[in-house]
Design a protein around this motif. Structure first.
Motif, PDB file in Angstrom:
ATOM      1  N   ILE A 277      -0.203   2.898 -57.799  1.00 29.41           N
ATOM      2  CA  ILE A 277       0.171   4.034 -56.949  1.00 29.41           C
ATOM      3  C   ILE A 277       1.602   4.502 -57.189  1.00 29.41           C
ATOM      4  O   ILE A 277       1.967   5.599 -56.754  1.00 29.41           O
ATOM      5  N   GLY A 278       2.411   3.692 -57.841  1.00 29.95           N
ATOM      6  CA  GLY A 278       3.795   4.065 -58.118  1.00 29.95           C
ATOM      7  C   GLY A 278       4.767   3.520 -57.090  1.00 29.95           C
ATOM      8  O   GLY A 278       4.419   3.324 -55.916  1.00 29.95           O
ATOM      9  N   ALA A 279       5.983   3.268 -57.526  1.00 31.36           N
ATOM     10  CA  ALA A 279       7.013   2.710 -56.636  1.00 31.36           C
ATOM     11  C   ALA A 279       7.384   3.695 -55.537  1.00 31.36           C
ATOM     12  O   ALA A 279       7.706   3.296 -54.408  1.00 31.36           O
ATOM     13  N   GLU A 280       7.342   4.993 -55.855  1.00 28.70           N
ATOM     14  CA  GLU A 280       7.695   5.997 -54.854  1.00 28.70           C
ATOM     15  C   GLU A 280       6.744   5.947 -53.669  1.00 28.70           C
ATOM     16  O   GLU A 280       7.181   5.933 -52.506  1.00 28.70           O
ATOM     17  N   ALA A 281       5.440   5.938 -53.941  1.00 35.14           N
ATOM     18  CA  ALA A 281       4.461   5.908 -52.858  1.00 35.14           C
ATOM     19  C   ALA A 281       4.561   4.613 -52.060  1.00 35.14           C
ATOM     20  O   ALA A 281       4.428   4.621 -50.829  1.00 35.14           O
ATOM     21  N   HIS A 282       4.788   3.500 -52.747  1.00 35.51           N
ATOM     22  CA  HIS A 282       4.922   2.213 -52.068  1.00 35.51           C
ATOM     23  C   HIS A 282       6.077   2.253 -51.059  1.00 35.51           C
ATOM     24  O   HIS A 282       5.916   1.893 -49.892  1.00 35.51           O
ATOM     25  N   ALA A 283       7.217   2.716 -51.500  1.00 35.76           N
ATOM     26  CA  ALA A 283       8.388   2.783 -50.607  1.00 35.76           C
ATOM     27  C   ALA A 283       8.196   3.825 -49.506  1.00 35.76           C
ATOM     28  O   ALA A 283       8.620   3.619 -48.367  1.00 35.76           O
ATOM     29  N   PHE A 284       7.532   4.929 -49.852  1.00 34.18           N
ATOM     30  CA  PHE A 284       7.338   6.018 -48.894  1.00 34.18           C
ATOM     31  C   PHE A 284       6.460   5.571 -47.735  1.00 34.18           C
ATOM     32  O   PHE A 284       6.740   5.888 -46.569  1.00 34.18           O
ATOM     33  N   GLY A 285       5.407   4.829 -48.028  1.00 36.52           N
ATOM     34  CA  GLY A 285       4.539   4.350 -46.971  1.00 36.52           C
ATOM     35  C   GLY A 285       5.260   3.430 -46.006  1.00 36.52           C
ATOM     36  O   GLY A 285       5.130   3.575 -44.783  1.00 36.52           O
ATOM     37  N   ILE A 286       6.017   2.502 -46.552  1.00 35.44           N
ATOM     38  CA  ILE A 286       6.760   1.571 -45.692  1.00 35.44           C
ATOM     39  C   ILE A 286       7.790   2.308 -44.849  1.00 35.44           C
ATOM     40  O   ILE A 286       7.999   1.997 -43.671  1.00 35.44           O
ATOM     41  N   ARG A 287       8.410   3.311 -45.439  1.00 38.48           N
ATOM     42  CA  ARG A 287       9.427   4.080 -44.708  1.00 38.48           C
ATOM     43  C   ARG A 287       8.827   4.817 -43.505  1.00 38.48           C
ATOM     44  O   ARG A 287       9.513   5.049 -42.509  1.00 38.48           O
ATOM     45  N   HIS A 288       7.558   5.158 -43.617  1.00 37.46           N
ATOM     46  CA  HIS A 288       6.906   5.907 -42.533  1.00 37.46           C
ATOM     47  C   HIS A 288       5.832   5.066 -41.850  1.00 37.46           C
ATOM     48  O   HIS A 288       4.778   5.584 -41.454  1.00 37.46           O
ATOM     49  N   LEU A 289       6.113   3.788 -41.684  1.00 35.39           N
ATOM     50  CA  LEU A 289       5.165   2.852 -41.084  1.00 35.39           C
ATOM     51  C   LEU A 289       4.707   3.316 -39.702  1.00 35.39           C
ATOM     52  O   LEU A 289       3.549   3.118 -39.328  1.00 35.39           O
ATOM     53  N   SER A 290       5.577   3.941 -38.950  1.00 34.75           N
ATOM     54  CA  SER A 290       5.241   4.360 -37.587  1.00 34.75           C
ATOM     55  C   SER A 290       4.138   5.419 -37.550  1.00 34.75           C
ATOM     56  O   SER A 290       3.525   5.638 -36.503  1.00 34.75           O
TER      57      SER A 290
END
Length: 206
Positions: free
Chosen positions: A113-126
């Motif tokens: 999925i790519g590092a960007e998507a991985h970090a993006f999901g965690i950033r918007h966990l709420s």
């Protein structure tokens, strides 16, 4: 360095169609023209400056007026719609993304999925939607892509037909964007607003 697409209101109709034809996913051409055409043949057709306007018109349909004011700026600012889908899907499954911590599982997920998507999901966990955990990294990546495409398709359903079609044509045939589920429709607005805001922070690829 990436570049900004020109304002569509100052673009000739034939140039608009050539630009669109060059961005269409080959599977869309194959489905409309002939599924038996080889990839090299499809590529030659798609790259023909002479044929591009006609091919774009063929996929858009006869009812589309490409010369009118309805030809607005691209909804994704010419960003890759699959990238937008992966970003949305990573939010959808952010709880599972966060719990995937082993080095092997993380490497598999990030590769898919790519590092960007991985970090993006965690950033918007709420804003995560899925509550059922997925522990298998390959299954999780497939679900991220599926639900992300579903959200993108549901979001596009709210747009005018021409703008929606121009984005869908850049995706392969058969993703969840073509037939989003009811659950995607209920979450698409919030997730895609986060994705569009993120994409808006950078210059779109030309």
């Amino acid at each position: 360095m990436s570049s900004t697409k020109p304002n569509s209101s100052f673009t000739l109709p034939s140039d608009r169609l050539r630009e669109l034809a060059a961005s269409i996913h080959p599977s869309r051409f194959a489905a409309r023209l002939d599924p038996l055409l080889s990839p090299p043949t499809l590529l030659r057709l798609q790259q023909s400056s002479r044929l591009q306007p006609r091919l774009a018109e063929l996929l858009l349909g006869n009812d589309v007026d490409v010369s009118g004011a309805g030809w607005n700026d691209d909804l994704l600012r010419w960003h890759d719609p699959r990238r937008a889908a992966l970003l949305a899907g990573s939010i959808w499954h952010a709880r599972s993304v966060l719990k995937l911590v082993s080095k092997h599982d993380l490497s598999v997920l990030v590769e898919m999925i790519g590092a960007e998507a991985h970090a993006f999901g965690i950033r918007h966990l709420s804003s995560a939607v899925a509550t059922t955990p997925i522990a298998d990294s390959e299954q999780l990546s497939r679900q991220i892509e599926h639900d992300g495409h579903g959200c993108l398709g549901a979001w596009l359903d709210e747009a005018p037909a021409l703008e929606r079609t121009r984005v869908l044509l850049r995706l392969p045939v058969g993703t969840a964007a073509d037939n989003p589920a009811a659950e995607h429709r209920s979450a698409a607005g919030e997730l895609l607003s986060l994705v569009i805001a993120h994409l808006g922070t950078e210059v779109a690829t030309g």
